[in-house]
Scaffold this active site. Structure first.
Site, short mmCIF file in Angstrom:
data_model
loop_
_atom_site.label_atom_id
_atom_site.label_comp_id
_atom_site.label_asym_id
_atom_site.label_seq_id
_atom_site.Cartn_x
_atom_site.Cartn_y
_atom_site.Cartn_z
N ASP A 67 51.14 43.09 42.85
CA ASP A 67 50.60 41.72 42.77
C ASP A 67 51.32 40.87 41.73
O ASP A 67 52.10 41.37 40.92
CB ASP A 67 49.09 41.76 42.47
CG ASP A 67 48.70 42.88 41.50
OD1 ASP A 67 49.56 43.32 40.71
OD2 ASP A 67 47.55 43.33 41.52
N ASN A 136 35.10 46.07 38.60
CA ASN A 136 34.35 45.77 39.82
C ASN A 136 34.90 46.55 41.02
O ASN A 136 34.63 46.19 42.16
CB ASN A 136 34.40 44.26 40.11
CG ASN A 136 35.83 43.77 40.35
OD1 ASN A 136 36.79 44.54 40.28
ND2 ASN A 136 35.99 42.49 40.63
N HIS A 138 37.99 46.71 42.04
CA HIS A 138 39.14 46.17 42.77
C HIS A 138 40.32 47.13 42.67
O HIS A 138 40.45 47.88 41.70
CB HIS A 138 39.51 44.74 42.33
CG HIS A 138 40.16 44.60 40.99
ND1 HIS A 138 40.00 43.48 40.19
CD2 HIS A 138 40.99 45.41 40.28
CE1 HIS A 138 40.70 43.63 39.08
NE2 HIS A 138 41.32 44.78 39.11
N GLU A 143 39.61 41.99 45.61
CA GLU A 143 38.32 41.89 44.94
C GLU A 143 37.19 42.24 45.93
O GLU A 143 37.40 42.18 47.15
CB GLU A 143 38.10 40.46 44.43
CG GLU A 143 39.18 39.95 43.47
CD GLU A 143 39.06 40.52 42.05
OE1 GLU A 143 38.44 41.59 41.86
OE2 GLU A 143 39.60 39.91 41.12
#
Ligand code: F6R
Length: 248
Positions: A67, A136, A138, A143
Site C-alpha cells: 500500500d 481493527n 485490517h 479496513e
C-alpha cells in the site's frame, strides 16, 4: 496454519527474517510481498544485517508492497516508498527498479489501481507475502467493511487507523485520509503468507481474526481460508488466542 510463538519483538523479527531469507535462498528471483509499519522494521533490520555479513543476496529479488498513502510523493518522508527505501531497499543489493509500490501521486488513481493489479499478475503473485495486522483487524489497508474487496483500490482510512498511524506524523491532521491498497484477492494469491504481530495491544485483533467468524468486519479472518499461513507472534500478541486455535 502454523503458529510460531516467540518471546518478544526481537525474536519475532528473527523468525520473520528467516522465513523471508529462506525463500530468497530457495528461489533467488522470488517475488516478496512486503509490508510497512513498526512490526516489520525489525525483520528488515535483521535481513539487512544478514546481507552485510554476506549470508544473503537480494540481487534478483522482485518486491511488491501492499500500500501507499494517496497524496504523498515517493520523496515524502512519511510515504511508504520512503519507508521501504530507508528501512530495507537502500541497505541491501536489491535493484530499486525491481521494487514496486503503488504511486500515491498518480493523476488517475483508478488507473493506478488497475496498473498495480496487472503488475501483480505479470509477476505471478508473491511467493511469500509479509503482513502486519491493524487493531481493527485490517490487513494492508483493507479496513472492516461490508465485503472483502478483491482488487487494488483507493480506500478511506478508518479513524482507528488514522489515530494509530498519527504516532509517526507531527499531528493527526497530517495523516493522509486515503490510501491505495492491494485487495484481499491480491493478498490471498500469495503462495505463502507470513502474518507478523507483536505486543499486547494486538492480542484482541489476533483473537478476533483466528477464533471469530470469517467475515469482512474482521478482514484478517480471511487468512484462515489460505492454505499456507504462518502466524509469527510474540507471547503478548498471542496471549488471547483460544486453545483450540493452537491445534490447527
Ligand atoms: C502496512 C500495512 C498495515 C500494517 C498494520 C500494522 O503496509 O499494510 O496493514 O501492517 O497497520 O502496522 P504496525 O506494524 O505499524 O502496527
Amino acid at each position: 496454519m502454523r503458529i510460531i510463538e516467540t518471546a518478544d519483538y526481537d525474536s519475532m523479527s528473527q523468525v520473520v527474517a528467516s522465513l523471508i531469507a529462506a525463500e530468497a535462498a530457495r528461489k533467488p528471483d522470488c517475488v516478496l510481498g512486503l509490508a510497512t509499519g513498526s512490526t516489520a522494521i525489525g525483520a528488515y533490520g535483521v535481513l539487512s544485517q544478514w546481507y552485510r555479513s554476506g549470508a544473503i543476496s537480494f540481487a534478483q529479488v522482485r518486491t511488491v508492497n501492499l500500500d501507499e498513502y494517496v497524496g504523498l510523493a515517493p520523496e515524502h518522508s512519511h510515504s511508504y516508498r520512503y519507508f521501504m527505501n530507508e528501512k530495507f531497499f537502500n541497505r541491501v543489493d536489491i535493484k530499486i527498479e525491481n521494487t514496486f509500490i503503488p504511486n500515491g501521486i498518480a493523476d488517475d488513481v483508478e488507473e493506478e489501481c488497475r496498473r498495480y493489479d496487472r503488475l501483480l499478475k505479470s509477476l505471478g503473485g508473491a511467493d511469500i507475502q509479509l503482513l502486519g495486522i491493524g487493531h481493527n483487524c485490517h490487513i494492508a489497508f483493507n479496513e472492516p467493511g461490508p465485503d472483502f474487496p478483491l482488487y487494488t483500490h483507493k480506500v478511506a482510512l478508518a479513524q482507528s487507523t488514522i489515530t494509530a498511524n498519527s504516532r509517526l506524523f507531527a499531528s493527526q491532521d497530517e495523516v493522509p485520509r486515503y490510501a491505495i491498497t492491494m485487495g484481499i484477492g491480491g493478498i490471498m494469491s500469495a503462495r505463502r503468507i507470513v502474518l507478523a504481530v507483536s505486543g499486547k495491544s494486538k492480542a484482541p485483533a489476533i483473537k478476533r481474526a483466528f477464533s471469530g467468524p470469517v467475515s469482512p468486519d474482521a478482514p484478517a479472518s480471511i487468512l484462515r481460508l489460505h492454505p499456507d499461513v504462518v502466524l509469527v507472534g510474540d507471547k503478548a500478541a498471542l496471549s488471547e488466542l483460544p486453545r483450540g486455535v493452537w491445534q490447527w
